[in-house]
Design a protein around this motif. Structure first.
Motif, PDB file in Angstrom:
ATOM      1  N   GLU A 660       0.833  -1.207   0.000  1.00 40.16           N
ATOM      2  CA  GLU A 660       0.000   0.000   0.000  1.00 40.16           C
ATOM      3  C   GLU A 660       0.864   1.253   0.000  1.00 40.16           C
ATOM      4  O   GLU A 660       0.429   2.320  -0.449  1.00 40.16           O
ATOM      5  N   ALA A 664       0.488   4.754  -2.145  1.00 42.38           N
ATOM      6  CA  ALA A 664       0.530   6.076  -1.525  1.00 42.38           C
ATOM      7  C   ALA A 664       1.634   6.931  -2.136  1.00 42.38           C
ATOM      8  O   ALA A 664       1.457   8.138  -2.369  1.00 42.38           O
ATOM      9  N   GLY A 683      -0.004  14.018   4.973  1.00 42.50           N
ATOM     10  CA  GLY A 683      -0.817  12.804   5.100  1.00 42.50           C
ATOM     11  C   GLY A 683       0.019  11.548   4.935  1.00 42.50           C
ATOM     12  O   GLY A 683      -0.215  10.531   5.600  1.00 42.50           O
ATOM     13  N   PHE A 684       1.032  11.617   4.049  1.00 33.20           N
ATOM     14  CA  PHE A 684       1.878  10.449   3.795  1.00 33.20           C
ATOM     15  C   PHE A 684       2.725  10.101   5.032  1.00 33.20           C
ATOM     16  O   PHE A 684       2.816   8.932   5.423  1.00 33.20           O
ATOM     17  N   THR A 686       2.095  10.882   8.045  1.00 34.92           N
ATOM     18  CA  THR A 686       1.223  10.464   9.146  1.00 34.92           C
ATOM     19  C   THR A 686       0.915   8.975   9.048  1.00 34.92           C
ATOM     20  O   THR A 686       0.878   8.263  10.057  1.00 34.92           O
ATOM     21  N   LYS A 687       0.753   8.496   7.820  1.00 39.81           N
ATOM     22  CA  LYS A 687       0.464   7.084   7.618  1.00 39.81           C
ATOM     23  C   LYS A 687       1.718   6.233   7.728  1.00 39.81           C
ATOM     24  O   LYS A 687       1.669   5.097   8.214  1.00 39.81           O
ATOM     25  N   TYR A 688       2.861   6.788   7.305  1.00 41.22           N
ATOM     26  CA  TYR A 688       4.138   6.065   7.350  1.00 41.22           C
ATOM     27  C   TYR A 688       5.134   6.905   8.137  1.00 41.22           C
ATOM     28  O   TYR A 688       5.948   7.643   7.560  1.00 41.22           O
ATOM     29  N   GLN A 723       7.151  12.796  13.731  1.00 38.53           N
ATOM     30  CA  GLN A 723       6.272  11.644  13.928  1.00 38.53           C
ATOM     31  C   GLN A 723       6.890  10.660  14.937  1.00 38.53           C
ATOM     32  O   GLN A 723       8.104  10.536  15.049  1.00 38.53           O
ATOM     33  N   TYR A 729       3.747  -0.963  14.888  1.00 35.31           N
ATOM     34  CA  TYR A 729       3.947  -0.504  13.502  1.00 35.31           C
ATOM     35  C   TYR A 729       5.070  -1.296  12.842  1.00 35.31           C
ATOM     36  O   TYR A 729       6.136  -1.510  13.431  1.00 35.31           O
TER      37      TYR A 729
END
Length: 753
Positions: A660, A664, A683-684, A686-688, A723, A729
């Protein structure tokens, strides 16, 4: 009216002499006055005054007559007493005169008494000589009696010999006693010398008695008369000892003999010497087992003889059965301690523990029906103390540990050789690769734990703890062997021939060990695997998985090196080739059980995603136009979709896939307006959250249309939004190293634009 002076003088001596009389008179007058005032308190009562006067006069007369008669009787008694005293005084005076006369007569006869004293001495000597004359025949016949006693002893006529021996001892003791009372200690040596043969006869008799007591267990079965005779003689001597000690005036030489105590000592020495002091040629293994079995049989047999026969031959107060039982018990305690001082093997230690803790108290030995209830060892100290049991158990555990280590090492050597055979590993009925290693290891550990359970729970727990420690150490050595095998395979990928198959068998074996460890615990309610052992199992699985992924990586690297390129961008089948490699490995992975198979798929997918992203971020290709960015986005979509569908078809859910991240990242490249990159990058990351500034900077380079200002804004935004990796994770970008961007080389002749 007051008293006159003469009355006062006359009354004074009486008052001084009888103060109680005056006090009594006053009390009487006061009582009379009180009574009269109470009776005549009204005038009409005076008419009865005469009546009261007559009555009181009669009463006083009666009292006076009684007092006179009492005083008269007392006076008569006193008169009689005085007369008796007068008569007694006269008699005492006469006695004194007679005593005085007797005293003078005794003084006159003192010389005659000295002559009587000499007569008394002569009389005593005459009596003594008469006594000596009476025993002279016995004294002269002493040596003849000695010879007769010796003949009786040789003929084993012990009772007759002992009777004559007692008579001679009595004669000697009487003579010594008389000499002792008269203080003639010098003559005692002569008497002892004359009776010196008694000592030898006593020793000869005692020797025969102790020989009989030493053979008592045999005699009570064959000829109990001799043993009973010995006991009777011992009891006679005990009675003589008790009588002499009770008198406590004179104790003859050699007394007390204490033959009853000697009886116990000889019996105990016989028991311990016959069974427990004999040399043993073989103290281990079968030899020790035979020795313990012989002890068990002999002790039970001899205690049965004591209980059924010997008890009837001795007095009840001997408690002979209890004495023999305690003797056997103490002798066994010392004997086992002696055996334990030797360097026993594990079989010998196990035999001793089993024999002392289980067999000894069972119906096969001290709990034998023929011995109960008279024989009871529960009141005695344990055959092996708790400290000795614990020490022996630890020694046994160390011996078992050495044996287990040796067996596991052999198993490991065999397993290592199996990896290099020109054959695939064996499979189970479901087609999963495996080897005999888990069954061999678990069977060996489980057997030792089950054997220990036959002894004590504490020994079983010690063996269980040792088994887990050895299994953990074995896993460490197995992991080292696996690393060595991997090093040899790196030098020549053709060796071992079935390298991947054996790695899969190792994973299945590790899973089998993990599932079987809990069954080793003695308590079925507690099946938790210790943390350190679970960590060793996890390390083993991780190492085998790592070696498999390294093989997959070696086959994927040639293909990944071609990414990205113009040829790939224009429609190359690189990802198709990658899918073929992955599918080939997935078919191999299907030979492991599902939990490990799912893990291998997930790790393989993570590896593929990591390598794909690594290739993109190497700055090997920069889009020169919007059309190229469009082509790149299209290619990324096709590749990521193809790879995702492949892993989904293999059984890995989308939620478990790391591909995924490619989708992204594609969105960042496909973004048409670079000014919106800061928002998309936020946003990227935050997800990774493991994405770094270098990764984003390399991605912006791949786009080829990002200005310095936009780049600065994006990187500044990332600095403002640091982050933190959430728990659980799976890192994707943190293992990807981005090459440092080369700076333009400038000469110092001019300024750089």
């Amino acid at each position: 009216m007051g008293m006159s002076a003469e009355d006062e003088r006359a009354a004074s001596p009486r008052d001084e002499e009888w103060p109680e009389a005056e006090k009594a008179e006053k009390l009487a007058r006061g009582a009379a006055l009180k009574w009269a005032s109470g009776v005549f308190y009204r005038p009409e009562k005076l008419e009865g005054l005469g009546h009261y006067r007559r009555r009181e006069t009669q009463r006083n007369n009666s009292i006076q007559s009684r007092l006179k008669s009492t005083v008269q009787s007392y006076l008569e008694g006193v008169s009689a007493g005085l007369e008796q005293l007068r008569s007694a005084a006269q008699e005492v005076q006469g006695v004194c005169q007679d005593l005085g006369a007797a005293r003078w007569a005794l003084l006159d006869s003192a010389d005659h008494f000295q002559g009587l004293q000499q007569m008394r001495k002569l009389m005593e000597e005459h009596v003594q000589l008469a006594s000596v004359v009476q025993v002279l025949p016995q004294i002269f016949s002493v040596h003849e009696v000695f010879s007769h006693i010796l003949q009786l002893l040789h003929g084993q006529h012990l009772l007759e010999a002992h009777v004559e021996l007692m008579m001679v001892e009595q004669l000697r003791d009487d003579i010594l006693s008389q000499l002792h009372l008269r203080g003639l200690s010098s003559a005692q040596a002569t008497v002892l010398s004359y009776f010196s043969g008694l000592q030898d006869l006593n020793e000869s008799l005692a020797k025969q008695l102790w020989d009989i007591v030493g053979s008592s267990l045999r005699l009570v079965r064959e000829d109990p008369v001799l043993f009973v005779t010995a006991v009777r003689i011992i009891e006679r001597e005990e009675k003589i000892d008790d009588a002499l000690l009770l008198e406590a005036t004179f104790l003859p030489p050699g007394r007390p003999k204490g033959w009853r105590q000697k009886f116990y000592q000889v019996l105990q020495d016989t028991i311990t010497g016959a069974r427990f002091h004999a040399p043993r040629t073989d103290a281990e293994g079968p030899g020790l087992a035979k020795h313990l079995a012989a002890l068990q049989k002999d002790i039970v047999s001899e205690l049965r003889v004591v209980k059924d026969l010997m008890v009837q031959c001795v007095p009840a107060h001997y408690n002979i059965l209890s004495v023999c039982t305690a003797t056997y018990h103490q002798a066994l305690t010392s004997h086992l301690q002696e055996i334990l001082r030797e360097d026993l093997d594990k079989q010998g230690l196990f035999l001793l523990l089993e024999w002392a803790l289980r067999v000894y108290h069972s119906q096969e030995m001290m709990g034998h029906p023929d011995l109960l209830p008279e024989v009871d060892v529960s009141a005695l100290d344990p055959l092996m103390s708790s400290e000795l049991v614990d020490q022996t158990e630890r020694r046994y555990v160390m011996k078992v540990k050495a044996s287990v280590f040796e067996w596991m090492q052999r198993t490991l050597e065999v397993e290592f050789k199996e990896w290099f055979r020109e054959e695939e590993p064996e499979t189970d009925h479901q087609g999963f690769f495996q080897s005999a290693l888990p069954a061999i290891v678990m069977q060996m550990l489980n057997e030792n734990i089950q054997v220990a359970s036959l002894i004590t729970d504490s020994l079983q727990q010690k063996i269980y703890n040792m088994a887990l420690e050895e299994l953990e150490a074995f896993l460490g050595r197995l992991r080292e062997a696996l690393v060595q095998c991997g090093k040899e395979h790196q030098q020549d990928r053709a060796v071992p021939k079935y390298y991947i198959s054996h790695l899969l068998a190792v994973l299945n074996n590790n899973l089998a060990l993990s599932n079987s460890v809990s069954s080793l615990h003695p308590d079925t309610a507690c099946r938790e695997v210790p943390g350190s052992l679970q960590a060793a199992l996890d390390r083993m699985q991780k190492k085998a998985t790592q070696l498999l992924l390294e093989e997959l990586l070696l086959d994927l690297q040639p293909l990944c090196l071609q990414l990205p390129s113009r040829k790939w961008l224009s429609g190359s089948q690189l990802v198709g080739s990658m899918c073929e490699v992955i599918d080939k490995y997935a078919k191999d992975f299907s030979r492991v059980r599902k939990p490990v198979f799912t893990l291998l798929l997930a790790e393989s997918e993570l590896l593929v995603a990591n390598q794909y992203l690594r290739a993109l971020l190497q700055r090997k290709m920069v889009c020169k136009s919007r059309e190229e960015r469009g082509q790149l986005c299209h290619r990324l979509l096709q590749d990521a979709t193809q790879l995702r569908e492949l892993f989904c078809g293999l059984g890995l859910d989308r939620g478990q896939q790391s591909l995924e991240a490619v989708f992204a990242l594609r969105e960042l490249i496909c973004l048409k307006d670079p000014a919106l990159l800061s928002l998309e990058v936020l946003g990227f990351i935050t997800k990774y959250p493991d994405v770094s500034d270098e990764h984003i900077s390399a991605l912006l380079d791949v786009r080829g249309d990002v200005s310095k200002e936009v780049r600065h804004v994006v990187l500044e935004m990332m600095a403002q939004h640091p982050q933190v990796l959430p728990e659980g994770y799976r890192p994707i970008f943190s293992t990807i190293l981005v090459p440092v961007q080369e700076l333009p080389f400038c000469l110092r002749k001019g300024k750089c634009a």
